[in-house]
Enzyme design. Sequence first.
Site, PDB file in Angstrom:
ATOM      1  N   THR A  96      -9.511  -0.172 -18.773  1.00 24.41           N
ATOM      2  CA  THR A  96     -10.459  -0.652 -19.771  1.00 24.41           C
ATOM      3  C   THR A  96     -10.415  -2.186 -19.723  1.00 24.41           C
ATOM      4  OG1 THR A  96      -8.740  -0.562 -21.453  1.00 24.41           O
ATOM      5  CG2 THR A  96     -10.161   1.389 -21.256  1.00 24.41           C
ATOM      6  N   HIS A 108       0.774   1.497 -13.113  1.00 17.39           N
ATOM      7  CA  HIS A 108       1.484   0.319 -13.605  1.00 17.39           C
ATOM      8  C   HIS A 108       2.974   0.660 -13.695  1.00 17.39           C
ATOM      9  CE1 HIS A 108       1.994  -3.479 -15.675  1.00 17.39           C
ATOM     10  NE2 HIS A 108       2.800  -2.864 -16.523  1.00 17.39           N
ATOM     11  N   MET A 163      -3.919  -6.944  -7.130  1.00 23.52           N
ATOM     12  CA  MET A 163      -3.415  -8.067  -7.937  1.00 23.52           C
ATOM     13  C   MET A 163      -4.540  -9.009  -8.327  1.00 23.52           C
ATOM     14  SD  MET A 163      -0.335  -7.218  -8.174  1.00 23.52           S
ATOM     15  CE  MET A 163       0.515  -8.654  -8.791  1.00 23.52           C
ATOM     16  N   ARG A 164      -5.530  -8.465  -8.997  1.00 21.74           N
ATOM     17  CA  ARG A 164      -6.638  -9.297  -9.446  1.00 21.74           C
ATOM     18  C   ARG A 164      -7.207  -8.646 -10.689  1.00 21.74           C
ATOM     19  NH1 ARG A 164     -10.916 -12.733  -7.428  1.00 21.74           N
ATOM     20  NH2 ARG A 164     -12.763 -12.177  -8.620  1.00 21.74           N
ATOM     21  N   ILE A 165      -7.505  -9.472 -11.690  1.00 20.65           N
ATOM     22  CA  ILE A 165      -8.076  -8.923 -12.915  1.00 20.65           C
ATOM     23  C   ILE A 165      -9.562  -8.667 -12.692  1.00 20.65           C
ATOM     24  CG2 ILE A 165      -8.589  -9.450 -15.328  1.00 20.65           C
ATOM     25  CD1 ILE A 165      -5.848 -10.807 -15.456  1.00 20.65           C
ATOM     26  N   LEU A 180      -6.092  -5.919 -20.295  1.00 15.61           N
ATOM     27  CA  LEU A 180      -5.135  -5.739 -19.195  1.00 15.61           C
ATOM     28  C   LEU A 180      -4.088  -4.669 -19.530  1.00 15.61           C
ATOM     29  CD1 LEU A 180      -4.055  -6.815 -16.452  1.00 15.61           C
ATOM     30  CD2 LEU A 180      -2.575  -8.328 -17.784  1.00 15.61           C
ATOM     31  N   GLY A 225       0.775  -1.236   0.000  1.00 21.18           N
ATOM     32  CA  GLY A 225       0.000   0.000   0.000  1.00 21.18           C
ATOM     33  C   GLY A 225       0.803   1.282   0.000  1.00 21.18           C
ATOM     34  N   GLU A 246       6.351   6.764  -8.962  1.00 24.33           N
ATOM     35  CA  GLU A 246       4.943   6.363  -8.796  1.00 24.33           C
ATOM     36  C   GLU A 246       4.265   7.218  -7.735  1.00 24.33           C
ATOM     37  OE1 GLU A 246       4.061   2.161  -8.387  1.00 24.33           O
ATOM     38  OE2 GLU A 246       5.915   1.614  -9.389  1.00 24.33           O
ATOM     39  N   ASN A 297      -5.488   3.154 -12.707  1.00 25.08           N
ATOM     40  CA  ASN A 297      -4.500   2.205 -12.188  1.00 25.08           C
ATOM     41  C   ASN A 297      -3.101   2.791 -12.354  1.00 25.08           C
ATOM     42  OD1 ASN A 297      -3.407  -0.366 -11.330  1.00 25.08           O
ATOM     43  ND2 ASN A 297      -2.953  -0.821 -13.486  1.00 25.08           N
TER      44      ASN A 297
HETATM   45  C1  GRF Z   1       3.468  -0.809  -7.569  1.00 23.25           C
HETATM   46  O1  GRF Z   1       4.711  -0.964  -8.184  1.00 23.25           O
HETATM   47  C2  GRF Z   1       2.402  -0.575  -8.607  1.00 23.25           C
HETATM   48  O2  GRF Z   1       2.845   0.142  -9.704  1.00 23.25           O
HETATM   49  C3  GRF Z   1       2.039  -1.977  -9.009  1.00 23.25           C
HETATM   50  O3  GRF Z   1       2.107  -2.733  -7.829  1.00 23.25           O
HETATM   51  C4  GRF Z   1       2.999  -2.104  -6.913  1.00 23.25           C
HETATM   52  C5  GRF Z   1       2.220  -1.862  -5.664  1.00 23.25           C
HETATM   53  O4  GRF Z   1       3.009  -1.348  -4.633  1.00 23.25           O
HETATM   54  N1  GRF Z   1       0.750  -1.987  -9.663  1.00 23.25           N
HETATM   55  P1  GRF Z   1       2.318  -0.673  -3.376  1.00 23.25           P
HETATM   56  O5  GRF Z   1       1.373  -1.711  -2.776  1.00 23.25           O
HETATM   57  O6  GRF Z   1       1.590   0.546  -3.839  1.00 23.25           O
HETATM   58  O7  GRF Z   1       3.433  -0.346  -2.447  1.00 23.25           O
END
Ligand code: GRF
Length: 197
Positions: free
Chosen positions: A143, A111, A92-94, A146, A14, A176, A109
């Site tokens: 969308t 990525h 981590m789920r589609i 994936l 998180g 990020e 999202n």
């Molecule tokens: C991040 O690298 C994000 O881009 C990817 O999963 C990771 C999640 O990290 N989708 P966190 O749980 O936000 O620390």
Amino acid sequence: MSLKRVGILISGRGSNMSALIEATKRPDYPAEIVGVLSNRAAAPGLDLAAAEGIATTSLAQSKIPSQDMFDDMMTQVLESWGVEIVCLAGFMRILGPDFVARWSGRLINIHPSLLPAYKGLHTHERALADGANVHGCTVHFVTPGLDEGPAILQAQVPVLPGDTPDTLAARVLVEEHRLYPEALRMLASGEIRQLTF
Ligand code: GRF
């Protein structure tokens, strides 16, 4: 202006969720985080959110047989919080097509790659294996395909000699945490919107 009500979906540590929570503390920020939902009860991010006084829920996907049922339960939780925008942050789920359509234009999202390069998992390993000179991260609308939705913002980092997946991931993660709050600000303020998918 009233604050946009944001729900965050997580599965793990998180840190992006925390970056969004921190951003909402700025007096001029146009959104508030009203709830955090995890598909894993053990996600450390749930405790971080609860410590900030934010509502949290976890849904055990192993006990919910169908994808549609799980997605509907998530929508029910999000609606109970009055959520207007959903941010995926290491979720981590589609998501099924009905969920994506339900939240279309209000579902984003982050990525860890410069999309459209390296959709899916293990992005840092793949960038290193390719000998890429630059890498980075993308915030995009979700969308049905994936990691395919329109990009909102991207940030680049250099790939340096001697980088490992971990050192590269750490460099990307700094970006990020800067990028996601800015993209959410743009969506919540109405500066951007998704036209079609
Ligand atoms: C991040 O690298 C994000 O881009 C990817 O999963 C990771 C999640 O990290 N989708 P966190 O749980 O936000 O620390």
